[in-house]
Design an enzyme around this catalytic site. Structure first.
Site, PDB file in Angstrom:
ATOM      1  N   ARG A  95       0.811  -1.228   0.000  1.00 44.19           N
ATOM      2  CA  ARG A  95       0.000   0.000   0.000  1.00 44.19           C
ATOM      3  C   ARG A  95       0.839   1.270   0.000  1.00 44.19           C
ATOM      4  NH1 ARG A  95      -2.770  -3.231   3.676  1.00 44.19           N
ATOM      5  NH2 ARG A  95      -4.603  -4.195   2.734  1.00 44.19           N
ATOM      6  N   LYS A 125       4.398  11.190 -11.626  1.00 45.31           N
ATOM      7  CA  LYS A 125       3.545  10.352 -12.482  1.00 45.31           C
ATOM      8  C   LYS A 125       4.247   9.017 -12.666  1.00 45.31           C
ATOM      9  CE  LYS A 125       1.118  13.353 -15.716  1.00 45.31           C
ATOM     10  NZ  LYS A 125       0.919  13.507 -17.180  1.00 45.31           N
ATOM     11  N   GLU A 161      11.870  16.592 -25.018  1.00 47.03           N
ATOM     12  CA  GLU A 161      11.131  17.102 -23.845  1.00 47.03           C
ATOM     13  C   GLU A 161      11.730  18.435 -23.383  1.00 47.03           C
ATOM     14  OE1 GLU A 161       8.362  15.476 -22.809  1.00 47.03           O
ATOM     15  OE2 GLU A 161       8.653  13.297 -22.915  1.00 47.03           O
ATOM     16  N   LYS A 211       9.194  22.457 -14.584  1.00 48.37           N
ATOM     17  CA  LYS A 211       8.317  21.345 -14.213  1.00 48.37           C
ATOM     18  C   LYS A 211       7.895  21.452 -12.754  1.00 48.37           C
ATOM     19  CE  LYS A 211       6.904  16.747 -14.828  1.00 48.37           C
ATOM     20  NZ  LYS A 211       7.054  15.472 -15.512  1.00 48.37           N
ATOM     21  N   GLU A 247      -2.953  17.197 -12.252  1.00 48.48           N
ATOM     22  CA  GLU A 247      -3.282  17.483 -13.649  1.00 48.48           C
ATOM     23  C   GLU A 247      -4.759  17.798 -13.859  1.00 48.48           C
ATOM     24  OE1 GLU A 247      -0.833  15.320 -16.618  1.00 48.48           O
ATOM     25  OE2 GLU A 247      -2.716  15.031 -17.685  1.00 48.48           O
ATOM     26  N   ARG A 275      -1.136  21.567 -15.600  1.00 49.87           N
ATOM     27  CA  ARG A 275      -0.173  20.484 -15.851  1.00 49.87           C
ATOM     28  C   ARG A 275      -0.443  19.784 -17.174  1.00 49.87           C
ATOM     29  NH1 ARG A 275       2.256  15.843 -11.690  1.00 49.87           N
ATOM     30  NH2 ARG A 275       3.637  14.944 -13.261  1.00 49.87           N
ATOM     31  N   ASN A 313       1.630  17.945 -21.666  1.00 50.44           N
ATOM     32  CA  ASN A 313       1.380  16.852 -22.603  1.00 50.44           C
ATOM     33  C   ASN A 313       1.396  17.304 -24.050  1.00 50.44           C
ATOM     34  OD1 ASN A 313       1.002  14.894 -20.543  1.00 50.44           O
ATOM     35  ND2 ASN A 313      -1.021  15.742 -20.159  1.00 50.44           N
ATOM     36  N   HIS A 318       1.891  14.897 -26.944  1.00 48.84           N
ATOM     37  CA  HIS A 318       1.810  13.534 -26.419  1.00 48.84           C
ATOM     38  C   HIS A 318       0.594  12.752 -26.894  1.00 48.84           C
ATOM     39  CE1 HIS A 318       5.169  14.770 -23.979  1.00 48.84           C
ATOM     40  NE2 HIS A 318       5.236  13.603 -23.364  1.00 48.84           N
ATOM     41  N   HIS A 355       1.783   9.466 -28.228  1.00 51.61           N
ATOM     42  CA  HIS A 355       1.376   8.176 -27.667  1.00 51.61           C
ATOM     43  C   HIS A 355       0.758   7.286 -28.743  1.00 51.61           C
ATOM     44  CE1 HIS A 355       1.165   9.847 -23.270  1.00 51.61           C
ATOM     45  NE2 HIS A 355       2.394   9.607 -23.670  1.00 51.61           N
ATOM     46  N   HIS A 371      10.136   7.272 -27.008  1.00 53.78           N
ATOM     47  CA  HIS A 371       9.115   8.199 -26.520  1.00 53.78           C
ATOM     48  C   HIS A 371       9.426   9.637 -26.965  1.00 53.78           C
ATOM     49  CE1 HIS A 371       6.151  10.092 -23.938  1.00 53.78           C
ATOM     50  NE2 HIS A 371       7.104  10.853 -23.434  1.00 53.78           N
TER      51      HIS A 371
HETATM   52  N1  NAD Z   1       6.444   9.958 -15.514  1.00 49.45           N
HETATM   53  C1  NAD Z   1       6.510  10.981 -16.332  1.00 49.45           C
HETATM   54  O1  NAD Z   1       6.143  12.109 -15.996  1.00 49.45           O
HETATM   55  C2  NAD Z   1       7.091  10.768 -17.694  1.00 49.45           C
HETATM   56  C3  NAD Z   1       7.462  11.861 -18.473  1.00 49.45           C
HETATM   57  C4  NAD Z   1       8.068  11.629 -19.698  1.00 49.45           C
HETATM   58  C5  NAD Z   1       8.303  10.341 -20.121  1.00 49.45           C
HETATM   59  N2  NAD Z   1       7.920   9.288 -19.348  1.00 49.45           N
HETATM   60  C6  NAD Z   1       8.210   7.916 -19.742  1.00 49.45           C
HETATM   61  O2  NAD Z   1       9.596   7.756 -19.789  1.00 49.45           O
HETATM   62  C7  NAD Z   1       9.904   6.717 -20.718  1.00 49.45           C
HETATM   63  C8  NAD Z   1      11.046   7.158 -21.589  1.00 49.45           C
HETATM   64  O3  NAD Z   1      12.170   7.365 -20.777  1.00 49.45           O
HETATM   65  P1  NAD Z   1      13.643   7.323 -21.378  1.00 49.45           P
HETATM   66  O4  NAD Z   1      13.681   8.136 -22.607  1.00 49.45           O
HETATM   67  O5  NAD Z   1      14.555   7.636 -20.264  1.00 49.45           O
HETATM   68  O6  NAD Z   1      13.779   5.817 -21.889  1.00 49.45           O
HETATM   69  P2  NAD Z   1      14.428   4.497 -21.220  1.00 49.45           P
HETATM   70  O7  NAD Z   1      14.160   4.413 -19.802  1.00 49.45           O
HETATM   71  O8  NAD Z   1      14.004   3.380 -22.095  1.00 49.45           O
HETATM   72  O9  NAD Z   1      16.000   4.741 -21.408  1.00 49.45           O
HETATM   73  C9  NAD Z   1      16.518   4.835 -22.699  1.00 49.45           C
HETATM   74  C10 NAD Z   1      17.632   3.812 -22.949  1.00 49.45           C
HETATM   75  O10 NAD Z   1      18.848   4.282 -22.361  1.00 49.45           O
HETATM   76  C11 NAD Z   1      19.390   3.298 -21.484  1.00 49.45           C
HETATM   77  N3  NAD Z   1      20.106   4.049 -20.463  1.00 49.45           N
HETATM   78  C12 NAD Z   1      19.604   4.672 -19.393  1.00 49.45           C
HETATM   79  N4  NAD Z   1      20.548   5.389 -18.794  1.00 49.45           N
HETATM   80  C13 NAD Z   1      21.692   5.199 -19.484  1.00 49.45           C
HETATM   81  C14 NAD Z   1      23.009   5.693 -19.367  1.00 49.45           C
HETATM   82  N5  NAD Z   1      23.327   6.587 -18.428  1.00 49.45           N
HETATM   83  N6  NAD Z   1      23.944   5.267 -20.249  1.00 49.45           N
HETATM   84  C15 NAD Z   1      23.590   4.406 -21.246  1.00 49.45           C
HETATM   85  N7  NAD Z   1      22.372   3.934 -21.428  1.00 49.45           N
HETATM   86  C16 NAD Z   1      21.406   4.329 -20.554  1.00 49.45           C
HETATM   87  C17 NAD Z   1      18.199   2.522 -21.047  1.00 49.45           C
HETATM   88  O11 NAD Z   1      18.564   1.269 -20.566  1.00 49.45           O
HETATM   89  C18 NAD Z   1      17.396   2.448 -22.344  1.00 49.45           C
HETATM   90  O12 NAD Z   1      17.915   1.472 -23.190  1.00 49.45           O
HETATM   91  C19 NAD Z   1       8.634   6.426 -21.480  1.00 49.45           C
HETATM   92  O13 NAD Z   1       8.095   5.225 -21.014  1.00 49.45           O
HETATM   93  C20 NAD Z   1       7.736   7.577 -21.118  1.00 49.45           C
HETATM   94  O14 NAD Z   1       6.385   7.232 -21.127  1.00 49.45           O
HETATM   95  C21 NAD Z   1       7.332   9.484 -18.142  1.00 49.45           C
HETATM   96 ZN    ZN Z   2       6.917  12.702 -22.431  1.00 55.43          ZN
END
Ligand code: NAD
Ligand code: ZN
Length: 364
Positions: free
Chosen positions: A120, A142, A184, A226, A236, A240, A244, A247, A251, A264
């Protein structure tokens, strides 16, 4: 090191940004309710940074369990989430155990959601290692997993205890991932920070070349933006939603091409350009602003043209997006660079126009 704060009353937390922070376990230890932690990471990040973080924490007498997940957006699923629960239970992790998300946005979103629901709710700390995670996903609480019918459809709002962004970790990031993070970064300028957009136009080549000072400045500026937005509208229900931008289209591109085919950030980049073109098509945004955006995205090495999924498929996929309210699609649109707003008044013909990739290309 820069310290920012997300102001949420008793749930406020710091964002630390700087070089070498993985070697500063006190930033984590001072916030742990109990000296036990579970580091959640993946098979790519573990060989790079897990041992250093783990050893640093153990030197501070923290008992550490590590959980290494498969890498990729296609693993942001219920099965992977369950794998985290299996490991936590097998190790008899109690409610005072803090989860530490070490990795990009996928690890952060998975570990955050696991923390929100394990027993929980247990505390968690974000240690983002991608540019995208440092400027966006690690901040704001999020958390989510994907569903085949829609991106991030299952999740929770759940704030971390701290965000620790070690900018040195960006040195190992593949260029394509760096570019995805820049999408972003550009988003913040477009939505609410025209001066930052100007700065990005002047400094994009430095960012692409990973100039440390420029990257640190951009991360700080994004996190400031942010944190302000999240502090005003955590759940949101208001401003907020502007974060998006791009997005709803993005998406749809991610789900429609199969999670992981488009990153992404790449999908968001193309989605932002579609949103800008839609704004232009509706007579809201000047053509010159659309051109400036396209040029900046291109300089960052991001894709401009959407995949050709067909209008009906786009509409179907976008119909599953969370920006649907009362059965109507809502779009974040632009009035100018630095000013975004939400509209539910988008005629189908306008969408058809911007989603026709060849026509869009001809206009660019
Ligand atoms: N929660 C939120 O507010 C929010 C906002 C934007 C995006 N997201 C989510 O985030 C995700 C995308 O995140 P991302 O772009 O970080 O992708 P990711 O987590 O897939 O990382 C990208 C790649 O880089 C690798 N990696 C990570 N750190 C590394 C490093 N220091 N050196 C070498 N390789 C490394 C990872 O293993 C992966 O292969 C999506 O799922 C998206 O929906 C969430
Ligand atoms: Zn995003």
């Amino acid at each position: 090191m820069q310290t920012l704060s997300v102001e949420l009353g008793s749930r406020s937390y710091p964002i630390y940004i700087g070089a070498g922070l993985l070697a500063r376990p006190e930033l984590i230890v001072e916030r742990l309710p109990q000296k036990t932690a579970a580091i959640v990471t993946n098979t790519t990040v573990a060989p790079l940074y897990l041992a250093a973080l783990r050893r640093a924490l153990e030197r501070c007498s923290v008992g550490v369990v590590s959980i290494t997940l498969p890498d990729g957006e296609s693993f942001k699923t219920w099965e992977t989430l369950n794998h985290i629960f299996d490991a936590l239970l097998e190790h008899r992790c109690e409610r005072g155990t803090t989860l530490i998300a070490l990795g990009g946005g996928v690890v952060g979103d998975l570990a955050g959601f696991a923390a929100a629901v394990y027993q929980r709710g247990v505390p968690y700390i974000q240690v983002p290692t991608t540019l995208l995670a440092q400027v966006d996903s690690a901040v704001g609480g999020k958390t989510a997993i994907n569903h085949p019918l829609g991106k991030n459809m299952i999740g929770a709002f759940y704030q971390p205890l701290a965000v620790i962004s070690d900018t040195d970790t960006l040195a190992t990031l593949p260029s394509r991932e760096l570019a995805a993070g820049l999408a972003e970064v550009i988003k913040y300028g477009l939505i609410r920070d025209a001066l930052f957009f100007d700065w990005l136009e002047a400094n994009m080549s430095r960012l692409v070349q990973r100039d440390a000072e420029s990257l640190a400045y951009a991360i700080e500026r994004c996190c400031t933006n942010k944190a302000e937005v999240v502090g005003r509208d955590e759940l949101e229900s208001g401003p907020r939603v502007l974060l998006n931008l791009g997005h709803t289209f993005g998406h749809a591109i991610e789900a429609g091409t199969g999670y992981g085919a488009w990153l992404h950030g790449e999908a968001v980049a193309t989605g932002m350009l579609l949103a800008a073109r839609l704004s232009q098509r509706l007579g809201l945004l000047a053509a010159d602003d659309v051109r400036r955006l396209a040029a900046l995205l291109q300089q960052a090495g991001l894709p401009l043209d959407p995949p050709e999924l067909g209008l009906e498929r786009y509409l179907d996929l976008m119909g599953h997006d969370k920006k649907v309210a009362g059965g109507r699609l809502h779009f974040v649109l632009l009035k100018r660079i630095g000013e975004a707003f939400v509209s539910a008044e988008v005629p189908r013909a306008a969408l058809a126009d911007v989603l026709d990739a060849r026509a869009a290309h001809a206009r660019a």
